[in-house]
Design an enzyme around this catalytic site. Structure first.
Site, short mmCIF file in Angstrom:
data_model
loop_
_atom_site.label_atom_id
_atom_site.label_comp_id
_atom_site.label_asym_id
_atom_site.label_seq_id
_atom_site.Cartn_x
_atom_site.Cartn_y
_atom_site.Cartn_z
CE LYS A 129 -39.09 43.30 92.01
NZ LYS A 129 -40.52 43.59 92.17
CD GLU A 157 -44.87 41.60 85.79
OE1 GLU A 157 -45.23 40.48 85.37
OE2 GLU A 157 -44.52 41.80 86.97
CB SER A 162 -35.69 45.66 98.05
OG SER A 162 -35.52 46.93 97.45
C1 LIG Z 1 -34.57 46.34 94.06
C2 LIG Z 1 -36.02 46.55 93.96
N1 LIG Z 1 -36.70 46.96 95.03
C3 LIG Z 1 -38.03 47.19 94.99
C4 LIG Z 1 -38.75 47.02 93.82
C5 LIG Z 1 -40.21 47.35 93.83
O1 LIG Z 1 -41.03 46.24 93.78
P1 LIG Z 1 -41.83 45.74 95.06
O2 LIG Z 1 -42.56 46.92 95.60
O3 LIG Z 1 -42.74 44.70 94.53
O4 LIG Z 1 -40.88 45.20 96.02
C6 LIG Z 1 -38.09 46.58 92.67
C7 LIG Z 1 -38.82 46.38 91.41
O5 LIG Z 1 -38.33 46.18 90.36
C8 LIG Z 1 -36.69 46.34 92.75
O6 LIG Z 1 -36.00 45.94 91.68
#
Ligand SMILES: Cc1ncc(COP(=O)(O)O)c(C=O)c1O
Lengths: 400, 265
Positions: A93, A115, A382
Site C-alpha cells: 500500500k 478509506e 502483498s
Molecule cells: C496486504 C494486502 N494485500 C492485498 C490487499 C487488497 O487490496 P488490493 O487488491 O488493492 O491489492 C490489501 C488491502 O487492504 C492488503 O492489505
C-alpha cells in the site's frame, strides 16, 4: 514495459469499464487531479523524489525470494515470492500512498483523507501524512475497526484521526462512500488518497502507475537472478492494486500468464464471498463501471472474506477489462484454503503472510503440484500477517 | 410540451416560483409514499422529486442515507418505485414526477428497458446523480426516445465550459446544488447563489432550481427570490424520520404548506 497496451483512454475508460461516474460536485476536483497528475507523471523532479522515497523510506527494491522448502513440499513448480511484506508499514500500500502524498504536497493540499478496510492503507496514509507533515483523517467501517484493532491503534499513534463509519455494511465500501462525502465538502484543502485501483478516473490509472514499481522491479530481478521471466504471476485481488502493480508491466509479454485470486469466503455457492469478477455483473459504483457483487435490483450486496482487505463488492475496472479480453484469469480461494496456506508459509518458510496474500499463496499451492519443477510461479506477497494474528487465533479457537 | 415545461410556463404566467419537495420512495413504506405525494400536491408542491433508494448513495448526507436504508429494509426496488408513480398517476395526471437516484439500479434493469417502463408509469424526468454529461450519451438517447427530461446537477465548482456542455443536454430544469458537500449540509450562502445564478442564466434558458441546504420558510423564501424553483429534501426526510407513523402525513403537510406560504408571500 507495456508498449502495445495503452489503456485507459483520455476519459479513463478500459473498454466499457472505468470512467468518471460521479456527481457534478466532484467533477472539478477530479479534473484538477487529472491535470496535475498528467503533469507530474512526466516531471523528472517528481519521479526522482518518488524513487528516492521508495528507496530510502520504504526500503525498495523488495527482493524476490525463492520459497525452496515449500516448493519441494508441494513437489512441482517453483514458488517465488515478491516480498512486498518487507516494505515499510508491511504491505504494498505504501508504494501508492507515497506517490499520492507527494502529489498532494505539490498541489498545496494540507489535509489528506483515506478509506481503509484492513487498515493497511490507513496505516500507509497515516504514515506518509506524518512523514510530510499533513493532517490525516481515515474513514473505516466500524465492523472493520473491530476486526483490525491493532491497525486502528497504529493509525492513532501516527497522529491520524480514525472516523468510524456506521452506514450500510460498515465495511470498506461504506468507508469509501464516506471519504467521498468528506472530499466533496472539503475539496479545496483536501486530497483524497484512494487505496486501490478503484474510484473515478484518474485513480485506477494513477494507483496502477504507482504500484507498477512491483512489476518493473520483478522484470529486472527475474532477469538478473534467473535469466528469464516467470511462467505465471499470481496475486490476490481485493480492489486489485497489488495485482495490477505486478501484472501491468507484463501485459505485453504474452509468455507470462496472470492469475488474480479473489476471496471465495465460505464458498462461491454459500453467497458469503467477495468474488466480484467470478460472480458479479457489470454496473456502476464508486465512480467507475466495473463488475459488482449486486442483487437483481442493482443494490450492492454485503460481501464476506476472512481478510478485510479483500472484502469489497467491486474491483478495479482494468481487471474487469483484462478478464473480458482473457489476458488475465481470475479464480477464487476460500477462507479455509487461505488459512491453510497461511499456516504453511509460517511453518515452512518462517514468513507470516497477510491473510489477503494467503489467498494468492493458496492458489499457487493448488497448481504447483500439477506443474513441472522448472516452471516458475511469481506470487505477490502483498503484505505481512502481523495485523492478522488476532483473526487467525480466533479462527483456530485460540484466546490470548 | 412536457409536463415539466407546462408547469413552469404556468407558474411564470402567474408570477410564481416552483416548490419541489423530495421524498424517498418507500420510506416508511410504499403506501405512505403514495399518500404523501398526493398530500404534497394538496399543500402546493409543483413537481415531486422521488428518491430511488440505493445501497451506496455517495452524494447524500446521513439523513437521506438513513431514509434509503429504511426503504431498502423492505426491499424497495426501482420497479416498486415505478409502481408507486403509476399508482399516483391514476388520480393525478398533472403534477410532474422526477426520479432522482444513482446509476446502478437503472443499469441492472437496462437503460433502454427502464426508460420505456418509466414513461409507461408516468415519470417525467430523471436525474441520475452519477451520470455526468460525458458518461451518458446513450442514456440521454433513451430518455429522449421516450420523451422524458434529463435533469442535470450544476455545482458551485462547475466551470463555464461545463455549464455550456450541460446546458446543451439538460431538459425540464437544471438543479443547482447551492453548496459544496452532500445533501443535508447546513449553511447556504445566498450571496454566492445570487451571483452564480446570474452566471448560469447567461448560458441556460430552461428554469433553474436550487437545492441543498434549504431547511425552513426563511431560506425557502430567500431562494425563491433568486431561482425559478426551490428544492427541499433532507429537511422533509428528517421530519418523516422523527414523526410517529400516524403523524407523518400531518407533519409533512404542515411543513411543506408553510414553505408554500412563505414562497408565495
Ligand atoms: C496486504 C494486502 N494485500 C492485498 C490487499 C487488497 O487490496 P488490493 O487488491 O488493492 O491489492 C490489501 C488491502 O487492504 C492488503 O492489505
Amino acid at each position: 514495459m507495456a508498449k502495445n497496451y495503452n489503456l485507459p483512454d483520455m476519459q479513463g475508460h478500459f473498454g466499457s469499464y472505468g470512467g468518471t461516474f460521479v456527481a457534478e460536485t466532484l467533477i472539478a476536483a477530479l479534473e484538477e487531479l487529472r491535470d496535475q497528475y498528467e503533469y507530474y507523471r512526466n516531471d523528472v523532479d517528481f519521479q526522482q523524489e518518488y524513487a528516492r522515497e521508495l528507496k530510502f523510506y520504504v526500503g525498495r527494491p523488495s527482493p524476490i525470494y525463492h520459497a525452496k522448502r515449500w516448493s519441494e513440499l508441494l513437489g512441482g513448480a517453483q514458488i517465488l515470492l515478491k516480498r512486498e511484506d518487507l516494505n515499510h508499514t508491511g504491505a504494498h500500500k505504501i508504494n501508492n500512498t507515497i506517490g499520492q502524498a507527494l502529489l498532494a504536497k505539490r498541489m498545496g493540499k494540507k489535509r489528506i483523507i483515506a478509506e481503509t478496510g484492513a487498515g493497511q492503507h490507513g496505516v500507509a496514509s497515516a504514515t506518509v501524512a506524518a512523514r510530510y507533515g499533513m493532517e490525516c483523517v481515515v474513514y473505516m467501517g466500524s465492523e472493520d475497526m473491530k476486526r483490525q484493532a491493532p491497525n486502528v491503534y497504529r493509525m492513532k499513534l501516527l497522529g491520524a484521526t480514525v472516523v468510524p463509519v456506521d452506514s450500510g455494511s460498515k465495511t470498506l465500501k461504506d468507508a469509501l462512500n464516506e471519504a467521498m462525502r468528506d472530499w466533496v465538502t472539503n475539496v479545496e484543502d483536501t486530497f483524497y488518497i484512494i487505496g486501490t485501483v478503484a474510484g473515478p478516473h484518474p485513480y485506477p490509472m494513477m494507483v496502477r502507475d504507482f504500484q507498477a514499481i512491483i512489476g518493473r522491479e520483478s522484470i529486472l530481478q527475474m532477469q538478473e537472478e534467473y535469466g528469464c521471466q516467470p511462467d505465471t504471476l499470481i496475486a490476490c485481488v481485493g480492489g486489485g492494486s497489488n495485482a495490477i502493480g505486478l501484472f501491468y508491466p507484463y501485459i505485453d509479454n504474452k509468455n507470462v500468464s496472470m492469475i488474480g485470486v479473489e476471496a471465495a469466503g465460505l464458498g462461491i455457492n454459500s453467497g458469503k464471498h467477495a468474488a466480484t469478477l467470478l460472480t458479479g455483473k457489470p454496473g456502476v459504483l464508486h465512480g467507475n463501471r466495473t463488475y459488482l457483487v449486486q442483487d437483481g435490483d442493482g443494490q450492492i450486496v454485503e460481501t464476506h472474506s476472512i481478510s478485510a482487505g479483500l472484502d469489497y463488492p467491486g474491483v478495479g475496472p482494468e481487471h474487469a477489462w483484462l478478464k473480458d479480453i482473457g489476458r488475465a484469469q481470475y479464480v477464487g480461494i476460500t477462507d479455509d484454503e487461505a488459512m491453510e496456506a497461511f499456516d504453511m508459509l509460517c511453518r515452512h518458510e518462517g514468513i507470516i503472510p497477510a491473510l489477503e496474500s494467503s489467498h494468492a499463496l493458496a492458489y499457487a499451492a493448488k497448481i504447483a503440484p500439477t506443474l513441472d519443477k522448472d516452471k516458475l510461479l511469481l506470487i505477490n506477497l502483498s503484505g505481512r500477517g502481523d495485523k492478522d494474528i488476532d483473526t487467525v487465533a480466533k479462527a483456530s479457537g485460540v484466546v490470548f | 410540451m412536457s409536463r415539466i415545461a407546462a408547469t413552469f410556463k404556468n407558474l411564470k404566467q402567474n408570477n410564481r416560483k416552483a416548490l419541489i419537495p423530495f421524498i424517498t420512495a418507500g420510506d416508511p413504506d410504499q403506501a405512505m409514499t403514495i399518500l404523501l405525494m398526493h398530500e404534497l400536491v394538496n399543500v402546493g408542491a409543483d413537481i415531486i422529486e422521488l428518491g430511488v433508494p440505493f445501497s451506496d448513495p455517495m452524494a447524500d448526507g446521513p439523513t437521506i442515507q438513513r431514509s434509503y436504508e429504511r426503504a431498502l429494509k423492505h426491499n424497495i426496488s426501482l420497479e416498486n418505485v415505478l409502481e408507486i408513480v403509476a399508482e399516483f398517476r391514476k388520480t393525478d395526471t398533472e403534477t410532474p414526477v422526477v426520479l432522482m437516484g444513482y446509476a446502478n439500479p437503472i443499469e441492472a434493469i437496462g437503460r433502454q428497458k427502464f426508460s420505456v417502463r418509466a414513461k409507461e408509469c408516468g415519470v417525467d424526468g430523471v436525474l441520475v446523480v452519477d451520470y455526468p454529461p460525458e458518461e451518458c450519451e446513450e442514456w440521454l438517447e433513451s430518455l429522449e426516445l421516450n420523451r422524458m427530461d434529463a435533469i442535470f446537477l450544476l455545482s458551485p465548482t462547475t466551470p463555464e465550459r461545463r455549464i455550456q456542455q450541460i446546458a446543451k443536454r439538460a431538459k425540464g430544469f437544471v438543479y443547482y446544488v447551492s453548496l459544496k458537500g452532500v445533501t443535508g449540509s447546513a449553511h447556504l450562502d445566498l450571496n454566492e447563489v445570487s451571483n452564480k445564478l446570474i452566471d448560469l442564466r447567461s448560458h441556460i434558458s430552461i428554469p433553474i432550481g436550487v437545492g441543498f441546504g434549504i431547511h425552513d420558510s426563511v431560506t425557502a423564501k430567500a431562494v425563491s427570490e433568486l431561482a425559478d424553483a426551490v428544492v427541499v429534501g433532507s429537511r422533509i426526510m428528517k421530519e418523516i424520520e422523527e414523526s410517529p407513523r400516524e403523524k407523518i402525513l400531518i407533519n409533512i403537510s404542515e411543513f411543506v404548506g408553510s414553505l408554500r406560504t412563505a414562497i408565495d408571500k
